[in-house]
Design a protein around this motif. Structure first.
Motif, PDB file in Angstrom:
ATOM      1  N   ASP A 104     -43.960 -29.016-104.438  1.00  0.00           N
ATOM      2  CA  ASP A 104     -42.794 -29.520-105.145  1.00  0.00           C
ATOM      3  C   ASP A 104     -42.547 -28.699-106.411  1.00  0.00           C
ATOM      4  N   ALA A 105     -41.449 -29.013-107.091  1.00  0.00           N
ATOM      5  CA  ALA A 105     -41.070 -28.348-108.335  1.00  0.00           C
ATOM      6  C   ALA A 105     -41.460 -29.221-109.523  1.00  0.00           C
ATOM      7  N   GLY A 106     -42.419 -28.761-110.299  1.00  0.00           N
ATOM      8  CA  GLY A 106     -42.905 -29.555-111.413  1.00  0.00           C
ATOM      9  C   GLY A 106     -41.846 -29.891-112.439  1.00  0.00           C
ATOM     10  N   THR A 107     -40.928 -28.973-112.685  1.00  0.00           N
ATOM     11  CA  THR A 107     -39.868 -29.229-113.666  1.00  0.00           C
ATOM     12  C   THR A 107     -39.042 -30.444-113.276  1.00  0.00           C
ATOM     13  N   ASP A 108     -38.896 -30.689-111.980  1.00  0.00           N
ATOM     14  CA  ASP A 108     -37.953 -31.689-111.489  1.00  0.00           C
ATOM     15  C   ASP A 108     -38.572 -33.040-111.156  1.00  0.00           C
ATOM     16  N   VAL A 109     -39.844 -33.057-110.788  1.00  0.00           N
ATOM     17  CA  VAL A 109     -40.388 -34.290-110.204  1.00  0.00           C
ATOM     18  C   VAL A 109     -41.456 -35.002-111.009  1.00  0.00           C
ATOM     19  N   THR A 110     -42.067 -34.327-111.980  1.00  0.00           N
ATOM     20  CA  THR A 110     -43.254 -34.898-112.623  1.00  0.00           C
ATOM     21  C   THR A 110     -43.028 -36.291-113.223  1.00  0.00           C
ATOM     22  N   PRO A 111     -41.982 -36.520-114.029  1.00  0.00           N
ATOM     23  CA  PRO A 111     -41.809 -37.878-114.580  1.00  0.00           C
ATOM     24  C   PRO A 111     -41.661 -38.943-113.493  1.00  0.00           C
ATOM     25  N   TYR A 112     -41.003 -38.563-112.389  1.00  0.00           N
ATOM     26  CA  TYR A 112     -40.737 -39.502-111.299  1.00  0.00           C
ATOM     27  C   TYR A 112     -42.012 -39.873-110.544  1.00  0.00           C
ATOM     28  N   PHE A 328     -37.172 -22.806-113.733  1.00  0.00           N
ATOM     29  CA  PHE A 328     -36.387 -23.849-113.078  1.00  0.00           C
ATOM     30  C   PHE A 328     -37.180 -24.515-111.956  1.00  0.00           C
ATOM     31  N   GLY A 329     -38.481 -24.304-111.946  1.00  0.00           N
ATOM     32  CA  GLY A 329     -39.256 -24.877-110.855  1.00  0.00           C
ATOM     33  C   GLY A 329     -40.718 -25.108-111.188  1.00  0.00           C
ATOM     34  N   ASP A 397     -43.152 -14.951-124.486  1.00  0.00           N
ATOM     35  CA  ASP A 397     -43.133 -15.623-125.786  1.00  0.00           C
ATOM     36  C   ASP A 397     -42.080 -16.728-125.863  1.00  0.00           C
ATOM     37  N   TYR A 398     -41.153 -16.750-124.901  1.00  0.00           N
ATOM     38  CA  TYR A 398     -40.006 -17.660-125.024  1.00  0.00           C
ATOM     39  C   TYR A 398     -39.993 -18.765-123.962  1.00  0.00           C
ATOM     40  N   ILE A 399     -41.117 -18.948-123.271  1.00  0.00           N
ATOM     41  CA  ILE A 399     -41.196 -20.027-122.293  1.00  0.00           C
ATOM     42  C   ILE A 399     -41.258 -21.369-123.027  1.00  0.00           C
ATOM     43  N   LYS A 400     -40.529 -22.342-122.535  1.00  0.00           N
ATOM     44  CA  LYS A 400     -40.505 -23.657-123.148  1.00  0.00           C
ATOM     45  C   LYS A 400     -40.127 -24.683-122.099  1.00  0.00           C
ATOM     46  N   VAL A 401     -40.710 -25.877-122.204  1.00  0.00           N
ATOM     47  CA  VAL A 401     -40.315 -26.974-121.331  1.00  0.00           C
ATOM     48  C   VAL A 401     -38.995 -27.529-121.840  1.00  0.00           C
ATOM     49  N   VAL A 402     -37.935 -27.413-121.048  1.00  0.00           N
ATOM     50  CA  VAL A 402     -36.644 -27.999-121.386  1.00  0.00           C
ATOM     51  C   VAL A 402     -36.580 -29.363-120.701  1.00  0.00           C
ATOM     52  N   GLN A 403     -36.654 -30.406-121.493  1.00  0.00           N
ATOM     53  CA  GLN A 403     -36.686 -31.755-120.927  1.00  0.00           C
ATOM     54  C   GLN A 403     -35.374 -32.083-120.243  1.00  0.00           C
ATOM     55  N   VAL A 404     -35.447 -32.377-118.960  1.00  0.00           N
ATOM     56  CA  VAL A 404     -34.255 -32.761-118.210  1.00  0.00           C
ATOM     57  C   VAL A 404     -34.584 -33.744-117.100  1.00  0.00           C
ATOM     58  N   ALA A 405     -35.820 -33.711-116.618  1.00  0.00           N
ATOM     59  CA  ALA A 405     -36.208 -34.618-115.537  1.00  0.00           C
ATOM     60  C   ALA A 405     -36.380 -36.033-116.070  1.00  0.00           C
ATOM     61  N   SER A 406     -36.127 -37.013-115.205  1.00  0.00           N
ATOM     62  CA  SER A 406     -36.189 -38.419-115.581  1.00  0.00           C
ATOM     63  C   SER A 406     -37.095 -39.180-114.619  1.00  0.00           C
ATOM     64  N   PRO A 407     -37.717 -40.257-115.098  1.00  0.00           N
ATOM     65  CA  PRO A 407     -38.493 -41.088-114.177  1.00  0.00           C
ATOM     66  C   PRO A 407     -37.612 -41.963-113.289  1.00  0.00           C
TER      67      PRO A 407
END
Length: 456
Positions: A104-112, A328-329, A397-407
């Motif tokens: 799966d894609a961690g950016t998209d599914v982890t909170p869920y 994005f994944g 140096d510019y990697i960052k978690v952009v919060q967008v996924a929701s539970p």
């Protein structure tokens, strides 16, 4: 992210977010029968038990050679693969008989998956791992963390198998120069406005038909929009992850860019879908740019090596002035909470994402590793690979978690809504402001349904 050469890139992307492509996944909450919520307790580490482990992943992505290598390392285990299928996964989870490992894609599914108790809390496994060490794990894997309210901190629920900073992009230097455009320094980010102007110069149309698109396939997905907005200092989702707002100046600026690209026919769009993904279109001489990350290196070398001398890899564009270059994944694996042999499941994560299997894949240039210690195996055998690595190293140096996924809903469900609404602005009379209001209303309806299903 890397993938088998037998797969289309677009099919692999569609496989990410296996749980759902719509809100149809929501009834899973009641079907699971277990308590919904986030447990702070780590799962007790279990030893590897002999038997078969079932991995749900897109068919063909995990090669037979890699399976053989894992089974040689763990002769007491046999691997069975089943194709990524949202409906089948939901049914297996509801029946209490899930796969042992899910891709799966961690950016998209982890909170869920974490908040609903679907995924195993892996803290204890990582703490006792002989392969993964906290200081060695790349920061991108923070997207697989969830603390109950925020993604990026807290407990680990998975790990990437490989990854790229997916807003980075490539251009055909020959087409770029032929359009009269000055060569760019690859580590200096272009603005989205400049990129649109460059795309106009390279797009070739005649008689209502386009023979060359100057821009890549612009898809209005929530990850991309949120990343654009973040570079302008804004955000899409609320602090409680229950609502979105596309009406801010930064969000409307991002929407306007996507709509303009579609209206002017500078690239394929949801109103004019691509027959494939960026790679085949670019290598067929139909597209001058590709929005693909580092993994495109290996794909180019094995699919269209003649393009190596013409391609330039570039820093992620900016909508504003804040350097953020996200993934994005961070596609990888999680272990269902009711997996029958979690010890064996974690052994797969170790071998494939951080051990011998990872080394074999990363050395081919198919993606960036999940651990710092494997950065040294990224190929630098020729000028093309060395130039790509130089650009990539600067971008880390510019990697960052952009919060967008929701539970409350998976990003796949949200993207379905975006794809439904955007054509009205690209081909119709809907203004950007009206589109922003429509997206806000429709996506919030998806999130509200998910929240209601949780009894909140």
């Amino acid at each position: 992210m890397g993938f088998s050469r037998t797969l289309s890139r677009r099919s692999v992307l569609r496989g990410a977010g296996a749980l759902a492509g719509s809100t149809a996944a929501l009834p899973l909450l009641s079907a699971c029968g277990g308590q919904v919520g986030t447990s702070s307790a780590s799962a007790k580490v279990q030893a590897v038990k002999p038997g078969t482990i079932t991995i749900m992943s897109p068919t063909g992505e995990i090669t037979d050679d890699l399976v053989k290598g894992f089974e040689q390392a763990y002769p007491q285990l046999k691997v069975t693969q089943i194709n990524t299928d949202a409906t089948r996964l939901n049914a297996m989870l509801a029946a209490g008989n899930p796969p042992d490992v899910v891709r799966d894609a961690g950016t998209d599914v982890t909170p869920y998956i974490a908040s609903q108790g679907l995924a195993l809390n892996l803290d204890a496994y990582f703490e006792q791992s002989s392969v993964f060490h906290d200081a060695d794990i790349m920061p991108v894997n923070n997207v697989w963390k969830w603390d109950g309210t925020q993604q990026g901190t807290g407990s680990r629920y998975g790990i990437a198998k490989d990854w790229s900073q997916d807003a980075m992009w490539w251009y055909d230097t020959q087409l770029w120069a032929n359009a009269g455009l000055a060569a760019r320094r690859p580590t200096d980010p272009i603005t989205y406005a400049e990129l649109l102007d460059a795309a106009k110069a390279m797009t070739k149309s005649s008689g209502g038909k386009t023979s060359m698109y100057g821009l890549w396939y612009v898809t209005p997905d929530i990850d991309r929009i949120a990343a654009m907005v973040a570079t302008a200092g804004g955000k899409i989702i609320s602090d409680d992850l229950a609502t979105v707002d596309f009406s801010s100046p930064e969000a409307q600026q991002a929407l306007a860019w996507i709509v303009q690209a579609g209206k002017q026919g500078l690239g394929y769009s949801v109103a004019n879908p691509s027959p494939d993904w960026d790679g085949p279109e670019m290598f067929a001489g139909k597209q001058a740019t590709a929005c693909q990350g580092y993994w495109y290196t290996g794909f180019t070398e094995t699919t269209a090596p003649g393009f190596e001398s013409k391609l330039q890899f570039n820093a992620a564009p900016l909508l504003g002035s804040t350097r953020i270059s996200p993934t994005f994944g961070a596609v990888g694996f999680w272990i269902p909470a009711k997996a029958k042999n979690p010890g064996a499941s974690f052994a797969w994560l170790e071998w494939y994402c951080g051990g011998a299997g990872a080394k074999q894949r990363i050395s081919a240039g198919d993606g960036l590793p999940s651990v710092h210690s494997l950065l040294s195996v990224l190929p630098q055998r020729n000028d093309f690979e060395r130039a790509v690595i130089a650009t990539q190293n600067n971008e880390l140096d510019y990697i960052k978690v952009v919060q967008v996924a929701s539970p409350y809903a998976l990003n796949t469900a949200i993207n379905t809504t975006l794809a439904k609404d955007f054509p009205q602005a690209i081909t119709g009379s809907l203004s950007v402001g009206q589109l922003a209001d429509l997206l806000t209303t429709d996506v919030n309806a998806v999130l509200a349904a998910g929240k209601k299903a949780l009894g909140k």
